[in-house]
Design a protein around this motif. Structure first.
Motif, PDB file in Angstrom:
ATOM      1  N   HIS A  69       0.838  -1.212   0.000  1.00  0.00           N
ATOM      2  CA  HIS A  69       0.000   0.000   0.000  1.00  0.00           C
ATOM      3  C   HIS A  69       0.862   1.246   0.000  1.00  0.00           C
ATOM      4  O   HIS A  69       1.657   1.474   0.906  1.00  0.00           O
ATOM      5  N   HIS A  71       1.229   5.510  -2.024  1.00  0.00           N
ATOM      6  CA  HIS A  71       0.729   6.560  -2.923  1.00  0.00           C
ATOM      7  C   HIS A  71       1.992   7.168  -3.511  1.00  0.00           C
ATOM      8  O   HIS A  71       2.537   8.134  -2.966  1.00  0.00           O
ATOM      9  N   HIS A 218      -9.165   2.284   1.484  1.00  0.00           N
ATOM     10  CA  HIS A 218      -8.751   2.403   2.885  1.00  0.00           C
ATOM     11  C   HIS A 218      -9.953   2.031   3.746  1.00  0.00           C
ATOM     12  O   HIS A 218     -11.018   2.619   3.590  1.00  0.00           O
ATOM     13  N   HIS A 255      -5.012  -0.765   5.898  1.00  0.00           N
ATOM     14  CA  HIS A 255      -5.122  -0.410   7.325  1.00  0.00           C
ATOM     15  C   HIS A 255      -5.894  -1.405   8.173  1.00  0.00           C
ATOM     16  O   HIS A 255      -5.295  -2.196   8.880  1.00  0.00           O
ATOM     17  N   ASP A 306       2.572   2.817   3.059  1.00  0.00           N
ATOM     18  CA  ASP A 306       1.678   3.958   2.894  1.00  0.00           C
ATOM     19  C   ASP A 306       2.475   5.047   2.175  1.00  0.00           C
ATOM     20  O   ASP A 306       3.647   4.863   1.834  1.00  0.00           O
TER      21      ASP A 306
END
Ligand SMILES: [Zn+2]
Length: 655
Positions: A69, A71, A218, A255, A306
């Motif tokens: 995960h 970005h 998420h 998460h 993340d």
């Protein structure tokens, strides 16, 4: 003799296959995109011949790590704003900056930076959620990494789509363009249930199932999200998403910090997978995800960094180590989540979490050659013990570092050799990222200097400019006002009762103006609060002109509904000082000789101020009108028996 494109030889092969085979003096033959053979160095040398034989003596040969995960373009926002609460960080800094700067070019550059960092750190596959995902796909494939790339869908306008219809349309095109690509798996990424509607969630599910692509989102990241879901819908986030039909898609949920056993079973029953993000959860104080229980139930759990705005790096070695360590303290049990299991979550199980388990995640013949090697004997990983074969997992997880990674191959292609990047021009990326950072700095510094632009950055502001004739005077007592209200020249149009709680944010330079957060409680006849509304108002210093005992004020105001908490605005504006003013206000709209006036009778509750204050005001638009109204105010003061001595400052803060 068979021909291999690349042979890695002389290292300890840690396969992470189902038997967890380890080959002490091992080798790997790669043909095209795939692993053709795994064996001892002697076996491979006897069967294969290659122009590219890489000696891996003193190294561990293992599967590339899977970052479940992230970005990626947010690398460009790394360190932009830290040590803030999630809402201030997101609404105050990330989103305004993203609105201003996120373009296809931003995403390309940020992806290249992220890919360079991940290659250096031994990552060969990652799951991403961001905007302009097609540009991210382009940069990822150029860098040579494997990506499950989710195009973001939200109910709000996004940098790449003014509405969710546009994001869904973009997403469809993105899937059409990239599906079937050897490195890229396009995906649909509804940001989160709270940033979507049930309708947008369902449409994402339809799109994901139509093309059989993963759906990334998420879920249950913060306790607040779960509490909101409970109070709004009477059920937890995961339960509600099951009802909405989310899990008809192949869901990778990031998460899942605040979920219970029932919700874990819901995820498991639907073959949904989880991305665990320990650093991000700790840094944002979101909590610790119950990973040990998830694994016990049989859930597929990968590990993610993340985005770099909440981590702040893409170092999977740190993340794997933290996963193992954190689980022990969380369970109060040092045997919980041993090193091998943590590494599994970042390799084979991580690949399964990304729905790529059949092609990557372990070193097995027929799988893609996503392989890394790492120095087995740096100072921080010396000495070695041989009595326990599992010791190698401890070495990798507890003492290994991303800087130990030597060679990286993805899909059979060499991306890094002897720590030299082969597919990304590191110098150019660094330079371009620094240039962009200067521009973002400039934007933020300008904004930080100016209260108004900070206010405008969070949106929803209306401007109002007005001229008012006003007087403020002290009344002998509250009943005095009856003299005016019952006067034959007066007609009362409306009466209201409020309790107003004002917090003023004051700044060092008073010419900057001030911000007022006001909670307005309307009080009913029975004395109970009937309605509450909060507004935020920015006022520049008022210009005043005396007019008999009245004054003419000109206001320039910017007003917005305060949809965030007082705490949010305090942390966002960081005022030099604050003043509180609580008052009980009776308010009348009345006509005096046919002219409209607003009359307030205020008792100041905080700071405790003796007396009752009268305020009479009226909007005005011309000199003659102002004079006219000033005369009438003067007459009303006469009716109330007030003279010049009763008049006080127009600003309560100055009393
Ligand atoms: Zn995230």
């Amino acid at each position: 003799m068979e021909k291999a494109d690349t042979i890695l030889t002389g290292g300890i092969v840690v396969t992470m296959n189902r038997r967890f085979d380890i080959i002490a003096d091992g080798a790997l033959a790669i043909q095209g995109e795939n692993i053709a053979a795994i064996g001892t160095s002697a076996d491979i040398a006897a069967r294969f011949q290659s122009d590219q034989v890489i000696d891996c003596t003193g190294q561990i040969i293992m599967p590339g790590l899977v970052n479940a995960h992230t970005h990626v373009p947010m690398t460009l926002l790394r360190g932009l704003a830290d040590d803030l609460r999630l809402d201030v960080w997101l609404l105050g800094y990330m989103m305004p900056t993203e609105r201003e700067f996120v373009t296809p070019e931003f995403c390309r550059l940020g992806t290249l930076l992220a890919c360079a960092e991940m290659i250096r750190g031994g990552v060969t596959a990652f799951a991403d959620m961001y905007y302009f995902e097609s540009d991210i796909a382009q940069a990822t494939s150029e860098a040579g990494l494997r990506g499950v790339l989710g195009q973001t869908v939200m109910k709000y306008p996004a940098p790449d789509a003014p509405s969710y219809d546009d994001s869904l349309a973009y997403c469809r095109q993105f899937i059409e363009k990239w599906r079937g690509h050897s490195l890229i798996t396009p995906a649909v990424a509804p940001h989160a249930p709270y940033s979507n509607t049930d309708e947008t969630m369902r449409r994402c599910v339809e799109l994901a199932t139509e093309y059989d692509v993963p759906l990334l989102t998420h879920l249950a990241e913060t306790k607040l999200e779960v509490d909101d879901s409970l109070s709004e819908f009477g059920m937890s986030v995961i339960t509600r998403m099951e009802q909405v039909g989310l899990f008809a898609a192949k869901v990778l949920a990031a998460h899942c910090v605040h979920i219970d056993q029932t919700e874990m079973h819901i995820l498991h029953n639907h073959d949904a997978t989880v991305a665990h993000n320990p650093t991000s959860n700790l840094k944002l104080a979101s909590g610790i995800a119950p990973v040990t229980q998830m694994l016990k139930i049989g859930l597929t759990v990968g590990i993610g960094t993340d985005g770099t705005a909440s981590n702040n790096d893409l170092d999977m070695f740190e993340e794997v180590r933290l996963t193992a360590i954190l689980a022990k303290t969380d369970a109060g049990d040092p045997t919980a989540l041993p090193a091998r299991q943590a590494l599994l979550m970042a390799t084979r199980q991580g690949a399964e979490a990304l729905f790529l388990g059949d092609i990557t995640g372990s070193l097995e013949v027929g799988k893609r050659a996503d392989v890394i090697t790492m120095d087995d004997s740096p100072l921080h990983n010396t000495p070695h013990f041989q009595h326990d074969p599992n010791a190698i997992y401890s070495r990798i997880v507890y003492a290994g570092k991303s800087t130990d990674v030597q060679h990286v191959l993805c899909n059979g292609r060499l991306l890094m050799r002897d720590r030299q990047l082969l597919t990304v021009d590191e110098m150019t990326v660094r330079r371009e990222a620094s240039e962009l950072a200067r521009k973002i700095d400039h934007f933020l510094m300008q904004r930080e200097q100016d209260i108004l632009s900070k206010l405008l950055a969070i949106g929803g502001i209306r401007q109002s400019e007005s001229f008012e004739v006003q007087v403020k005077a002290q009344l002998p007592d509250a009943t005095t006002i009856q003299k005016l209200l019952t006067h034959p020249d007066v007609e009362v149009l409306k009466a209201n009762h409020y309790r107003q709680y004002d917090t003023y944010f004051l700044f060092g330079d008073s010419t900057q103006g001030r911000v007022r957060y006001r909670e307005d409680d309307r009080i009913g006849e029975d004395g109970e609060v009937e309605s509450v509304r909060s507004r935020i108002t920015f006022t520049t210093p008022t210009k005043e002109r005396e007019f008999h005992s009245t004054i003419l004020l000109s206001h320039s105001r910017f007003i917005a509904d305060a949809n965030q908490s007082l705490r949010f605005y305090r942390e966002y504006f960081r005022p030099e000082s604050e003043r509180e003013l609580h008052k009980d206000r009776q308010r009348w709209h009345l006509l005096y000789q046919g002219v409209l006036f607003y009359v307030n009778v205020d008792r100041i509750l905080k700071p405790e101020l003796d007396g009752v204050f009268l305020e009479i005001k009226s909007r005005t638009w011309s000199k003659s009108d102002s004079e006219n109204k000033a005369d009438r105010i003067q007459a009303m003061l006469g009716i109330l028996g007030l003279d010049q001595n009763a008049v006080v400052s127009s600003d309560y803060l100055e009393l």
